[in-house]
Design a protein around this motif. Structure first.
Motif, short mmCIF file in Angstrom:
data_model
loop_
_atom_site.label_atom_id
_atom_site.label_comp_id
_atom_site.label_asym_id
_atom_site.label_seq_id
_atom_site.Cartn_x
_atom_site.Cartn_y
_atom_site.Cartn_z
N THR A 174 0.75 -0.94 0.07
CA THR A 174 0.05 0.17 0.02
C THR A 174 0.94 1.09 -0.17
O THR A 174 1.66 1.33 0.88
CB THR A 174 -1.02 0.01 1.19
OG1 THR A 174 -1.69 -1.27 1.22
CG2 THR A 174 -1.88 1.08 1.07
N LEU A 175 0.66 2.03 -1.16
CA LEU A 175 1.51 3.33 -1.23
C LEU A 175 0.94 4.28 -0.79
O LEU A 175 -0.14 4.80 -1.54
CB LEU A 175 2.14 3.15 -2.58
CG LEU A 175 3.10 4.32 -3.21
CD1 LEU A 175 4.38 4.21 -2.22
CD2 LEU A 175 3.16 4.38 -4.71
N ASN A 176 1.25 5.36 0.01
CA ASN A 176 0.60 6.64 0.31
C ASN A 176 1.65 7.62 -0.41
O ASN A 176 2.87 7.49 -0.20
CB ASN A 176 0.88 6.72 1.82
CG ASN A 176 -0.17 5.78 2.56
OD1 ASN A 176 -1.43 5.63 2.18
ND2 ASN A 176 0.27 5.40 3.64
N VAL A 220 -7.20 6.35 -8.63
CA VAL A 220 -7.81 6.82 -7.36
C VAL A 220 -7.75 8.46 -7.17
O VAL A 220 -7.27 8.99 -8.10
CB VAL A 220 -6.66 6.22 -6.19
CG1 VAL A 220 -6.91 4.64 -6.17
CG2 VAL A 220 -5.29 6.81 -6.36
N SER A 221 -8.16 8.95 -6.36
CA SER A 221 -8.50 10.32 -6.04
C SER A 221 -8.36 10.71 -4.75
O SER A 221 -8.83 10.04 -3.68
CB SER A 221 -9.98 10.70 -6.77
OG SER A 221 -11.01 10.10 -5.88
N ALA A 222 -8.35 11.97 -4.28
CA ALA A 222 -8.33 12.56 -3.10
C ALA A 222 -8.38 14.24 -3.11
O ALA A 222 -8.39 14.62 -4.09
CB ALA A 222 -6.91 12.13 -2.34
N GLN A 223 -9.10 14.50 -2.08
CA GLN A 223 -9.33 16.19 -1.90
C GLN A 223 -8.20 16.62 -1.28
O GLN A 223 -7.53 16.53 -0.36
CB GLN A 223 -10.55 16.28 -1.02
CG GLN A 223 -11.33 17.62 -1.17
CD GLN A 223 -11.96 17.70 -2.65
OE1 GLN A 223 -12.53 16.80 -2.83
NE2 GLN A 223 -12.11 18.93 -3.13
N ALA A 224 -7.58 17.89 -2.25
CA ALA A 224 -6.64 18.66 -1.58
C ALA A 224 -6.99 19.77 -0.58
O ALA A 224 -8.29 19.87 -0.61
CB ALA A 224 -5.94 19.43 -2.73
N SER A 225 -6.30 19.91 0.36
CA SER A 225 -6.89 20.73 1.53
C SER A 225 -6.90 22.14 0.81
O SER A 225 -6.45 22.74 0.12
CB SER A 225 -5.57 20.87 2.38
OG SER A 225 -5.88 22.02 3.26
N ILE A 267 -2.67 3.97 -2.96
CA ILE A 267 -2.75 3.10 -4.17
C ILE A 267 -2.06 1.89 -3.67
O ILE A 267 -1.13 1.93 -3.08
CB ILE A 267 -2.44 3.71 -5.52
CG1 ILE A 267 -2.96 2.92 -6.73
CG2 ILE A 267 -0.81 4.13 -5.50
CD1 ILE A 267 -2.69 3.66 -7.86
N GLN A 268 -2.38 0.64 -4.32
CA GLN A 268 -1.89 -0.60 -4.26
C GLN A 268 -0.90 -0.67 -5.50
O GLN A 268 -1.13 -0.46 -6.40
CB GLN A 268 -2.84 -1.86 -4.47
CG GLN A 268 -3.89 -1.68 -3.17
CD GLN A 268 -3.02 -1.87 -1.62
OE1 GLN A 268 -2.53 -2.74 -1.60
NE2 GLN A 268 -3.61 -0.95 -1.04
#
Length: 215
Positions: free
Chosen positions: A40-42, A64-69, A79-80
């Motif tokens: 699992t890669l951060n 994959v997605s994420a919300q920026a601050s 992501i794997q």
């Protein structure tokens, strides 16, 4: 004069938006790197504040997605990674504008840390290279890569290592840690996958330099 001032202000605002409008990653996370297989890669970085950051990789087309601050634009994507192999991949990040990393390999990643015995490069110290130096240089292949962490004094953990990845070749391998390189050659031969070295070493350092404040 007022019109000119307004134009300049608009230009500066636009430039500031542009500066925030592309994903920025740490310098150790670049093209040509090796990622640890089957883990699992951060991934940390910055993007346009409040934007949706996406990552599409050559091994995970769904992405994959994420919300920026909304305040400082920082984000973390998870992501794997797949099983290691010789195939190079791309990684494309986007917050509206794309940033693509090329020639990323999946394999084994190892940390080589310590003093001068780990720091000594393949070319050696004081014009005293390793045994069979010419043979090792001529036989260097792409399957081993390294990132050398520069020596910096800091009493607090830093967000960036200010480094980049080097591909093993006759032009570069002489600068690799000798201990790390020969270890990587053995691992690569045994597993038949790429090997990445994180070289965090500095000759003459005290053990206290490698401990956090709590220890």
């Amino acid at each position: 004069m007022k019109k000119l001032t307004l134009i300049l202000l608009c230009s500066l605002m636009f430039a500031g938006q542009r500066a925030w409008s592309r994903v920025t990653l740490p310098t150790h996370f670049t093209s040509n790197m090796v990622l640890q297989q089957k883990t699992t890669l951060n991934i940390h970085g910055t993007a346009r504040p409040g934007s949706q950051v996406t990552l599409v990789t050559g091994w995970n087309k769904k992405g994959v997605s994420a919300q920026a601050s909304p305040t400082d634009g920082k984000f973390t994507l998870t992501i794997q990674t797949p099983k290691g192999g010789q195939k190079p991949y791309t990684m494309t990040f986007s917050d509206g504008e794309e940033t693509t990393l090329e020639n990323v390999l999946i394999g084994e990643v190892w940390l080589g840390s310590g003093q001068s015995n780990m720091e000594m490069p393949v070319k050696g110290f004081g014009q005293c290279p390793v045994v069979d130096y010419n043979k090792e240089v001529l036989g260097a292949v792409d399957g081993i890569r390294s990132a050398k962490i520069p020596s910096r004094m800091s009493t607090k953990p830093l967000d960036d290592a200010e480094t980049s990845w080097r591909i093993s070749s006759p032009m570069t391998v002489s600068e690799f840690s000798a201990t790390g390189y020969f270890f990587a050659k053995t691992v690569r031969k045994a597993l038949n996958i790429p090997v990445g070295l994180i070289e965090a070493n500095k000759g003459g350092t005290r053990v206290e330099s490698w401990l956090d404040e709590d220890n």
